[in-house]
Design a protein around this motif. Structure first.
Motif, PDB file in Angstrom:
ATOM      1  N   UNK A   1       0.813  -1.231   0.000  1.00 41.47           N
ATOM      2  CA  UNK A   1       0.000   0.000   0.000  1.00 41.47           C
ATOM      3  C   UNK A   1       0.842   1.275   0.000  1.00 41.47           C
ATOM      4  N   UNK A   2       2.160   1.154   0.121  1.00 41.18           N
ATOM      5  CA  UNK A   2       3.039   2.308  -0.016  1.00 41.18           C
ATOM      6  C   UNK A   2       3.339   2.617  -1.476  1.00 41.18           C
ATOM      7  N   UNK A   3       2.894   1.755  -2.369  1.00 35.43           N
ATOM      8  CA  UNK A   3       3.128   1.974  -3.800  1.00 35.43           C
ATOM      9  C   UNK A   3       2.467   3.258  -4.274  1.00 35.43           C
ATOM     10  N   UNK A   4       3.254   4.129  -4.875  1.00 31.92           N
ATOM     11  CA  UNK A   4       2.762   5.437  -5.326  1.00 31.92           C
ATOM     12  C   UNK A   4       3.903   6.182  -6.004  1.00 31.92           C
ATOM     13  N   UNK A   5       3.548   7.288  -6.622  1.00 30.07           N
ATOM     14  CA  UNK A   5       4.559   8.249  -7.044  1.00 30.07           C
ATOM     15  C   UNK A   5       4.800   9.184  -5.873  1.00 30.07           C
ATOM     16  N   UNK A   6       6.047   9.335  -5.494  1.00 27.57           N
ATOM     17  CA  UNK A   6       6.415  10.165  -4.360  1.00 27.57           C
ATOM     18  C   UNK A   6       6.959  11.499  -4.869  1.00 27.57           C
ATOM     19  N   UNK A   7       6.443  12.573  -4.285  1.00 26.09           N
ATOM     20  CA  UNK A   7       6.827  13.925  -4.663  1.00 26.09           C
ATOM     21  C   UNK A   7       7.421  14.649  -3.468  1.00 26.09           C
ATOM     22  N   UNK A   8       8.449  15.443  -3.732  1.00 27.12           N
ATOM     23  CA  UNK A   8       8.914  16.354  -2.688  1.00 27.12           C
ATOM     24  C   UNK A   8       8.376  17.741  -2.983  1.00 27.12           C
ATOM     25  N   UNK A   9       7.996  18.406  -1.932  1.00 30.83           N
ATOM     26  CA  UNK A   9       7.485  19.764  -2.020  1.00 30.83           C
ATOM     27  C   UNK A   9       8.260  20.658  -1.070  1.00 30.83           C
ATOM     28  N   UNK A  10       8.272  21.947  -1.359  1.00 33.04           N
ATOM     29  CA  UNK A  10       8.972  22.904  -0.510  1.00 33.04           C
ATOM     30  C   UNK A  10       8.198  24.207  -0.451  1.00 33.04           C
ATOM     31  N   UNK A  11       8.345  24.890   0.666  1.00 31.85           N
ATOM     32  CA  UNK A  11       7.666  26.176   0.841  1.00 31.85           C
ATOM     33  C   UNK A  11       8.435  27.011   1.832  1.00 31.85           C
ATOM     34  N   UNK A  12       8.355  28.328   1.661  1.00 26.83           N
ATOM     35  CA  UNK A  12       9.091  29.229   2.530  1.00 26.83           C
ATOM     36  C   UNK A  12       8.442  29.486   3.877  1.00 26.83           C
ATOM     37  N   UNK A  13       7.202  29.026   4.064  1.00 24.53           N
ATOM     38  CA  UNK A  13       6.532  29.236   5.350  1.00 24.53           C
ATOM     39  C   UNK A  13       7.181  28.371   6.423  1.00 24.53           C
ATOM     40  N   UNK A  14       7.448  28.936   7.587  1.00 22.61           N
ATOM     41  CA  UNK A  14       8.081  28.169   8.675  1.00 22.61           C
ATOM     42  C   UNK A  14       7.073  27.322   9.434  1.00 22.61           C
ATOM     43  N   UNK A  15       6.338  26.500   8.712  1.00 17.52           N
ATOM     44  CA  UNK A  15       5.305  25.656   9.311  1.00 17.52           C
ATOM     45  C   UNK A  15       5.382  24.272   8.683  1.00 17.52           C
ATOM     46  N   UNK A  16       5.010  23.263   9.424  1.00 13.74           N
ATOM     47  CA  UNK A  16       4.986  21.897   8.894  1.00 13.74           C
ATOM     48  C   UNK A  16       3.646  21.676   8.210  1.00 13.74           C
ATOM     49  N   UNK A  17       3.529  22.203   7.014  1.00 12.69           N
ATOM     50  CA  UNK A  17       2.298  22.164   6.252  1.00 12.69           C
ATOM     51  C   UNK A  17       2.003  20.746   5.798  1.00 12.69           C
ATOM     52  N   UNK A  18       0.707  20.406   5.729  1.00 10.52           N
ATOM     53  CA  UNK A  18       0.325  19.046   5.378  1.00 10.52           C
ATOM     54  C   UNK A  18      -0.613  18.948   4.187  1.00 10.52           C
ATOM     55  N   UNK A  19      -0.947  20.075   3.586  1.00 10.37           N
ATOM     56  CA  UNK A  19      -1.827  20.054   2.424  1.00 10.37           C
ATOM     57  C   UNK A  19      -1.043  20.383   1.173  1.00 10.37           C
ATOM     58  N   UNK A  20      -1.253  19.646   0.082  1.00  9.54           N
ATOM     59  CA  UNK A  20      -0.480  19.878  -1.146  1.00  9.54           C
ATOM     60  C   UNK A  20      -0.571  21.317  -1.651  1.00  9.54           C
ATOM     61  N   UNK A  21      -1.743  21.933  -1.548  1.00 14.67           N
ATOM     62  CA  UNK A  21      -1.886  23.273  -2.125  1.00 14.67           C
ATOM     63  C   UNK A  21      -1.216  24.343  -1.278  1.00 14.67           C
ATOM     64  N   UNK A  22      -0.638  23.959  -0.139  1.00 15.12           N
ATOM     65  CA  UNK A  22       0.101  24.910   0.690  1.00 15.12           C
ATOM     66  C   UNK A  22       1.575  24.996   0.280  1.00 15.12           C
ATOM     67  N   UNK A  23       1.983  24.131  -0.617  1.00 14.69           N
ATOM     68  CA  UNK A  23       3.375  24.114  -1.061  1.00 14.69           C
ATOM     69  C   UNK A  23       3.504  24.779  -2.424  1.00 14.69           C
ATOM     70  N   UNK A  24       4.483  25.662  -2.536  1.00 15.71           N
ATOM     71  CA  UNK A  24       4.673  26.421  -3.777  1.00 15.71           C
ATOM     72  C   UNK A  24       5.548  25.699  -4.792  1.00 15.71           C
ATOM     73  N   UNK A  25       6.423  24.832  -4.326  1.00 14.69           N
ATOM     74  CA  UNK A  25       7.421  24.232  -5.211  1.00 14.69           C
ATOM     75  C   UNK A  25       7.322  22.714  -5.139  1.00 14.69           C
ATOM     76  N   UNK A  26       7.492  22.091  -6.319  1.00 12.79           N
ATOM     77  CA  UNK A  26       7.357  20.634  -6.422  1.00 12.79           C
ATOM     78  C   UNK A  26       8.427  20.044  -7.315  1.00 12.79           C
ATOM     79  N   UNK A  27       8.854  18.842  -6.945  1.00 13.00           N
ATOM     80  CA  UNK A  27       9.704  18.055  -7.817  1.00 13.00           C
ATOM     81  C   UNK A  27       8.845  17.238  -8.767  1.00 13.00           C
ATOM     82  N   UNK A  28       9.501  16.467  -9.631  1.00 15.75           N
ATOM     83  CA  UNK A  28       8.794  15.774 -10.698  1.00 15.75           C
ATOM     84  C   UNK A  28       8.209  14.422 -10.274  1.00 15.75           C
TER      85      UNK A  28
END
Length: 123
Positions: A88-115
Motif C-alpha cells: 500500500x506504499x506503492x505510489x509516485x512520491x513527490x517532494x514539495x517545498x515552501x518558505x513558510x516556517x510551518x509543517x504544512x500538510x496540504x499539497x496546495x500549501x506548497x509552492x514548489x514541487x519536484x517531478x
C-alpha cells in the motif's frame, strides 16, 4: 526553486528505499520540505515534513515508525528513508517545498514541487 526527486524503484514488501530531493534556486535552510505521495486514482497525500533546521518533523499516521525524513542543508538535499515497506506504499512520491516556517500538510500549501519518483512495493 527547482526540486529534483530520485531514488524510487521496485522493492519487495518489508524492504527499504531512500528517496532524495535536491533543491536549487533558494536558500535551502529557509524552506520547509515535505514528501507527498499519489497512488493511481487517489489524491496526493501527505507523508512527512521537515522544519527549516530539520529538528522538527511530522508524519502521517500511515508511515509513522517506518519512514524517516531528514535533510542536509549543506547539500541542499532532503531524504525520505522508507523501511518495512508495504504494497500500500506503492505510489509516485513527490517532494514539495515552501518558505513558510510551518509543517504544512496540504499539497496546495506548497509552492514548489519536484517531478516525482515511482515507488512500487511487491507482495
Amino acid at each position: 526553486v527547482q526540486l529534483q526527486a530520485s531514488g524510487g524503484g521496485l522493492v519487495q514488501a518489508g524492504g527499504s528505499l531512500r528517496l532524495s530531493c535536491v533543491a536549487s534556486g533558494r536558500t535551502f535552510n529557509r524552506l520547509t520540505v515535505a514528501w507527498f505521495r499519489q497512488a493511481p486514482g487517489k489524491e496526493r497525500e501527505f507523508v512527512a515534513a521537515s522544519s527549516w533546521g530539520g529538528n522538527i518533523s511530522r508524519y502521517s499516521d500511515s508511515v509513522k515508525g517506518r519512514f524517516t525524513i531528514s535533510r542536509d542543508n549543506a547539500k541542499n538535499t532532503a531524504y525520505l528513508q522508507m523501511s518495512s515497506l508495504k504494497p500500500e506504499d506503492t505510489a509516485v512520491y513527490y517532494c514539495g517545498a515552501d518558505g513558510a516556517p510551518k509543517l504544512l500538510q496540504k499539497p496546495d500549501e506548497y509552492d514548489y514541487w519536484g517531478q516525482g519518483t515511482q515507488v512500487t512495493v511487491s507482495s
